[in-house]
Design a protein around this motif. Structure first.
Motif, mmCIF file in Angstrom:
data_model
loop_
_atom_site.group_PDB
_atom_site.id
_atom_site.type_symbol
_atom_site.label_atom_id
_atom_site.label_comp_id
_atom_site.label_asym_id
_atom_site.label_seq_id
_atom_site.Cartn_x
_atom_site.Cartn_y
_atom_site.Cartn_z
ATOM 1 N N ALA A 21 -39.212 -37.544 14.130
ATOM 2 C CA ALA A 21 -39.231 -37.649 12.670
ATOM 3 C C ALA A 21 -37.886 -38.161 12.163
ATOM 4 C CB ALA A 21 -39.547 -36.292 12.049
ATOM 5 N N SER A 24 -37.417 -41.864 13.117
ATOM 6 C CA SER A 24 -38.235 -42.776 12.303
ATOM 7 C C SER A 24 -37.659 -42.905 10.906
ATOM 8 C CB SER A 24 -39.681 -42.292 12.185
ATOM 9 O OG SER A 24 -40.051 -41.513 13.250
ATOM 10 N N LEU A 25 -37.137 -41.779 10.375
ATOM 11 C CA LEU A 25 -36.561 -41.839 9.034
ATOM 12 C C LEU A 25 -35.322 -42.714 9.004
ATOM 13 C CD1 LEU A 25 -37.003 -38.220 7.844
ATOM 14 C CD2 LEU A 25 -37.777 -40.254 6.654
ATOM 15 N N LEU A 28 -36.584 -46.095 8.868
ATOM 16 C CA LEU A 28 -37.060 -46.405 7.516
ATOM 17 C C LEU A 28 -35.882 -46.684 6.586
ATOM 18 C CD1 LEU A 28 -39.729 -46.174 5.621
ATOM 19 C CD2 LEU A 28 -38.713 -44.003 4.958
ATOM 20 N N PHE A 31 -34.344 -50.032 7.303
ATOM 21 C CA PHE A 31 -35.210 -51.085 6.775
ATOM 22 C C PHE A 31 -35.011 -51.212 5.264
ATOM 23 C CE2 PHE A 31 -39.340 -52.326 4.964
ATOM 24 C CZ PHE A 31 -39.445 -53.586 5.523
ATOM 25 N N ALA A 32 -34.987 -50.045 4.576
ATOM 26 C CA ALA A 32 -34.814 -50.068 3.125
ATOM 27 C C ALA A 32 -33.448 -50.640 2.759
ATOM 28 C CB ALA A 32 -34.976 -48.660 2.556
ATOM 29 N N VAL A 52 -28.785 -46.586 -7.208
ATOM 30 C CA VAL A 52 -29.682 -45.458 -6.950
ATOM 31 C C VAL A 52 -30.401 -45.598 -5.598
ATOM 32 C CG1 VAL A 52 -31.746 -44.286 -7.781
ATOM 33 C CG2 VAL A 52 -29.886 -44.799 -9.343
ATOM 34 N N PRO A 53 -30.977 -46.785 -5.284
ATOM 35 C CA PRO A 53 -31.602 -46.900 -3.957
ATOM 36 C C PRO A 53 -30.622 -46.568 -2.828
ATOM 37 C CG PRO A 53 -32.227 -48.758 -5.297
ATOM 38 C CD PRO A 53 -31.240 -47.977 -6.095
ATOM 39 N N ILE A 56 -30.069 -42.846 -2.537
ATOM 40 C CA ILE A 56 -31.214 -42.169 -1.924
ATOM 41 C C ILE A 56 -31.240 -42.429 -0.423
ATOM 42 C CG2 ILE A 56 -33.723 -41.988 -1.893
ATOM 43 C CD1 ILE A 56 -33.662 -42.915 -4.832
ATOM 44 N N ILE A 57 -30.986 -43.694 -0.047
ATOM 45 C CA ILE A 57 -30.986 -44.030 1.374
ATOM 46 C C ILE A 57 -29.936 -43.198 2.101
ATOM 47 C CG2 ILE A 57 -30.450 -45.864 3.033
ATOM 48 C CD1 ILE A 57 -31.706 -47.820 0.942
ATOM 49 N N LEU A 59 -28.754 -40.234 1.285
ATOM 50 C CA LEU A 59 -29.213 -38.856 1.414
ATOM 51 C C LEU A 59 -30.258 -38.738 2.527
ATOM 52 C CD1 LEU A 59 -29.488 -37.751 -2.321
ATOM 53 C CD2 LEU A 59 -27.991 -36.799 -0.566
ATOM 54 N N ILE A 60 -31.166 -39.724 2.580
ATOM 55 C CA ILE A 60 -32.206 -39.675 3.615
ATOM 56 C C ILE A 60 -31.557 -39.697 4.993
ATOM 57 C CG2 ILE A 60 -34.111 -40.961 4.692
ATOM 58 C CD1 ILE A 60 -35.078 -41.738 1.981
ATOM 59 N N PHE A 63 -30.080 -36.258 5.895
ATOM 60 C CA PHE A 63 -31.097 -35.289 6.303
ATOM 61 C C PHE A 63 -31.739 -35.680 7.629
ATOM 62 C CE2 PHE A 63 -30.756 -33.763 2.004
ATOM 63 C CZ PHE A 63 -30.958 -32.408 2.169
ATOM 64 N N ALA A 64 -31.902 -36.995 7.841
ATOM 65 C CA ALA A 64 -32.519 -37.447 9.084
ATOM 66 C C ALA A 64 -31.630 -37.093 10.271
ATOM 67 C CB ALA A 64 -32.765 -38.956 9.032
ATOM 68 N N LEU A 67 -32.202 -33.617 11.068
ATOM 69 C CA LEU A 67 -33.453 -33.414 11.809
ATOM 70 C C LEU A 67 -33.274 -33.762 13.273
ATOM 71 C CD1 LEU A 67 -36.566 -34.660 9.802
ATOM 72 C CD2 LEU A 67 -35.986 -32.355 10.518
ATOM 73 N N LEU B 189 -37.183 -37.267 -1.270
ATOM 74 C CA LEU B 189 -36.306 -38.441 -1.240
ATOM 75 C C LEU B 189 -37.108 -39.705 -0.941
ATOM 76 C CD1 LEU B 189 -33.240 -36.935 0.628
ATOM 77 C CD2 LEU B 189 -33.318 -37.700 -1.733
ATOM 78 N N LEU B 444 -45.856 -36.010 11.998
ATOM 79 C CA LEU B 444 -44.449 -35.682 12.219
ATOM 80 C C LEU B 444 -44.074 -34.362 11.560
ATOM 81 C CD1 LEU B 444 -42.840 -39.200 11.802
ATOM 82 C CD2 LEU B 444 -42.998 -37.861 13.884
#
Lengths: 228, 514
Positions: A21, A24-25, A28, A31-32, A52-53, A56-57, A59-60, A63-64, A67, B189, B444
């Protein structure tokens, strides 16, 4: 989740699900980030479209990474390859279709039934293969059941068949095609029952959507002959 | 007595009789909104009663059809009807089949299904309908009473306060979501990220669209919801082997006896209070209502051992709490414009498509829509009582439809719906892609509901964040300097901190796994 523990070919990692997970994030997010790379950031006082994008990226990704770390260090759920084989297979087919489509657009062919000739033949071929696979799968368990492909491939296949036919031929074909192809996704399906049901549900839908709700959707199109 | 005048306006909107042209008969005056509410309740129950189809999936499936109604009040009244119907349908499956449609009816399976096994399914369904109706009446009054004052509060909110409020809402949603906190945050998010796709509102620049035309308006809400909730749900259900535990015992009489009513009266009252209170929370407070009510009833019961063995209090309390919460969760949406959960996020989608931006201005600009919707809540509850009890035999028959026939029907129906929104086959393909995306997320270990919330709030949050920072000239401290905004952020931080504490975490897991 509902992964059967006994059959899983677990990757020798403590929490494979979280690891996959997280990875993959990160994919992602990359890619973004690539997709948003042309956007100016601006300043906090007057933000550009990219700020803003990117936040967010970021922060993702944080967290990724968490994980991933969790997946490496703590015991958790496993991952079984059949769960994702369908996604990978369909993504590959989709990518191939995209490449083929781009190539055809360059070649500049004329249209049949709203589609370029090669795409049209491809569609016919695709639909034939899907229907054949569906009929095969309904008769007895095949390799599709074991690989975990059965559910997604028939449901997604059915949706694509609907998308391909609803505008060109109409609901009369699109409805039963969707019902029959996607119906094959369940291992309990019986062919005869499914066929009758597919026709019945289509008729009900035509009566309801086309005539009761008066939605503008084609029921049957044969070019030059009929347009319902 | 503003409230009464407002409610009167609402009821007159709902009862409004408009001339409708019927083919073959000519123009007939009909109370269209009532009819739409009735159809919504009926169809909502019809689909919601199918095992494995929860309220979110039901609403997503029927959403495109309401887009076709030209009149926003009618569309929203119908959607609200669909929601109550689906909710009640979920309770019916919980009692008869032991499959909860969604988190809020999990508790009902404990005692409701036991009652059904003892041949008292009718009484369980009856008391659930009566309790829900009572809770609905109270919740309608609560909403009508709170709507105007809360809206006035909302008008005091500037961009900074709005942003902080949404942050708090999202954090509540994370804390109350099932499973890992980190994974819920990630889902939000991802939802926020998806919401940034499309044309930037301030500069007009296209973001992450790859110059692809259909994406410049952003990801279509209906497409995302249908793919991730409708179709991915079908894929998930296909893998669960079908073993339905439909009770073979007769349903029995529907009307509870005097003794049953006496035993349930107090639980219904307490459940209604708890549910209404928790439902107002800007996070997904409504899920807590039934759990809280069940725990309370068990704790104060003379003989707690009866619970789990068919105690009527264990059905009456949580079912009332469930319905009260379902209704009061409209309050944050109607007054502040902030959806507290995935269902309300769907409502926002529907409102936006009808050209109404949810928020405090709805009450002043579209008073008939606003109060009409509130009045329709009461009417919807009344209809459920009228529809459900006599039709119970039909619902039982529906429960026996095998999934192998149900899902092709669901797919055909949904596909036509999603195609009809823009008459675009490409939308169907996008939906298929989102279905695969949602399916991978489930595999997942992610729960996709918070993503929808993030997606819906994303644009609004970005807008308010940017505005707040323009006003403060880029000073991030503005969020802590304004008292309201600071309070909201502190509450959010405390909630998040609490959720991460080991002891609370343990009991939270217990609540959700029970």
């Amino acid at each position: 989740m509902n992964t059967p523990k006994s059959e899983t070919r677990a990757i020798p990692v403590r929490g494979a699900q979280n690891l996959v997970a997280g990875l993959s994030l990160i994919g992602l997010a990359l890619f973004a980030a690539w997709a948003a790379s042309d956007l100016p950031l601006g300043r906090l006082g007057s933000m550009g479209p990219g700020m803003v994008p990117y936040a967010i990226i970021g922060l993702i990704v944080i967290f990724a990474i968490g994980l991933v770390a969790n997946g490496v260090m703590k015991d958790g759920e496993g991952v079984s390859l059949p769960d994702f084989s369908a996604v990978i297979a369909i993504a590959a087919v989709g990518f191939a279709a995209l490449v083929a489509g781009t190539a055809l657009r360059v070649a500049g062919v004329q249209q049949i039934w709203g589609y370029p000739p090669t795409v049209f033949t491809f569609c016919l071929f695709y639909l034939a293969v899907m229907v054949w696979l569906a009929v095969q799968a309904v008769k007895r368990p095949t390799w599709l059941d074991r690989s975990g492909l059965r559910g997604p491939i028939f449901v997604i296949g059915g949706l694509l068949a609907f998308a391909l036919t609803v505008r060109s031929v109409g609901l009369v074909l699109a409805g039963p095609l969707l019902a029959v192809i996607s119906g094959a996704a369940s291992s309990e399906t019986k062919l005869k029952e499914l066929l009758i049901f597919a026709v019945a549900i289509t008729l009900v839908c035509i009566a309801m959507f086309k005539y009761a709700l008066k939605l503008p959707m084609p029921v049957l199109i044969i070019p030059g002959v009929i347009y319902l | 007595m503003d409230m009464l005048a407002n409610l009167a306006l609402g009821f007159s909107t709902i009862l409004n009789i408009v001339p409708v042209e019927l083919p073959g008969i000519g123009t007939v005056p009909l109370p269209m909104n009532i009819i739409l509410c009735f159809i919504g309740c009926l169809v909502g129950t019809l689909i919601g009663v199918l095992p494995g189809v929860g309220p979110i999936a039901t609403i997503t499936m029927l959403l495109p059809i309401t887009f076709q109604l030209g009149n926003p009040t009618g569309a929203l009244v119908m959607l609200a009807g669909i929601y109550y119907g689906a909710q009640y349908g979920g309770s019916t499956t919980a009692i008869l089949v032991n499959i909860p449609g969604e988190a809020t009816s999990v508790v009902t399976t404990l005692d409701g299904h036991e009652m059904a096994k003892q041949g008292r399914a009718g009484v369980a369904l009856g008391i659930s309908a009566i309790g829900s109706f009572f809770a609905g009446c109270v919740a309608t009054i609560v909403i009508a009473a709170l709507a105007a004052p809360l809206t006035r509060v909302a008008l005091l909110f500037g961009p900074a306060e709005y942003f902080s409020l949404m942050v708090m809402g999202l954090i509540f949603a994370v804390v109350l979501a099932r499973g890992s906190v980190a994974k819920a945050v990630i889902m939000i998010l991802v939802g926020l990220l998806l919401s940034t796709i499309g044309t930037d509102l301030e500069t007009g620049q296209e973001r992450m669209t790859f110059g692809f035309g259909p994406l410049s308006d952003g990801v279509d809400f209906a497409v995302l919801a249908m793919g991730v909730f409708g179709f991915a749900e079908v894929l998930r259900n296909l893998e669960v082997s079908e073993s339905r535990d439909v009770v073979n015992k007769p349903i029995g009489r529907l009307l509870p006896s005097m003794a049953d009513l006496k035993a349930s009266a107090a639980p219904i009252l307490r459940g209604t209070g708890l549910g209404a209170l928790l439902g107002i929370l800007p996070g997904n407070g409504a899920v807590l209502g039934p759990f809280a009510s069940y725990t309370l009833e068990k704790k104060i019961a003379k003989d707690p051992r009866r619970f789990g063995r068919g105690a009527i209090e264990g059905v009456a309390g949580p079912e009332s709490a469930n319905n009260a919460g379902a209704q009061t969760s409209f309050i944050p949406l109607l007054t502040l414009g902030i959806p507290p959960n995935a269902v309300m996020a769907l409502m926002v989608g529907a409102m936006t498509i009808q050209g109404i931006i949810p928020g405090p201005q709805v009450m002043t600009r579209n008073p008939d829509l606003f109060w009409g919707m509130i009045a329709s809540m009461w009417i919807g509850n009344l209809m459920l009582l009228i529809i459900n009890l006599p039709l119970i035999g039909l619902w039982v028959k529906l429960l026996k439809v095998p999934y192998r026939l149900m899902f092709p029907a669901i797919l055909v129906f949904s596909c036509i719906g999603i195609y009809s929104v823009n008459n675009s086959p490409a939308d169907v393909v996008f939906t298929a892609a989102f279905a695969l995306f949602g399916y991978s997320l489930i595999k997942l270990g992610f729960e996709p509901a918070p993503m929808l919330l993030g997606f819906v709030l994303g644009k609004l949050m970005e807008e308010n964040l940017r505005r707040a920072l323009i006003i403060s000239r880029g000073d991030m401290l503005t969020f802590m300097e304004k008292p309201i905004s600071a309070t909201l952020l502190v509450i959010a931080a405390v909630m998040l901190g609490l959720a991460l504490l080991p002891s609370v975490r343990k009991s939270r897991d217990e609540v959700f796994t029970e």
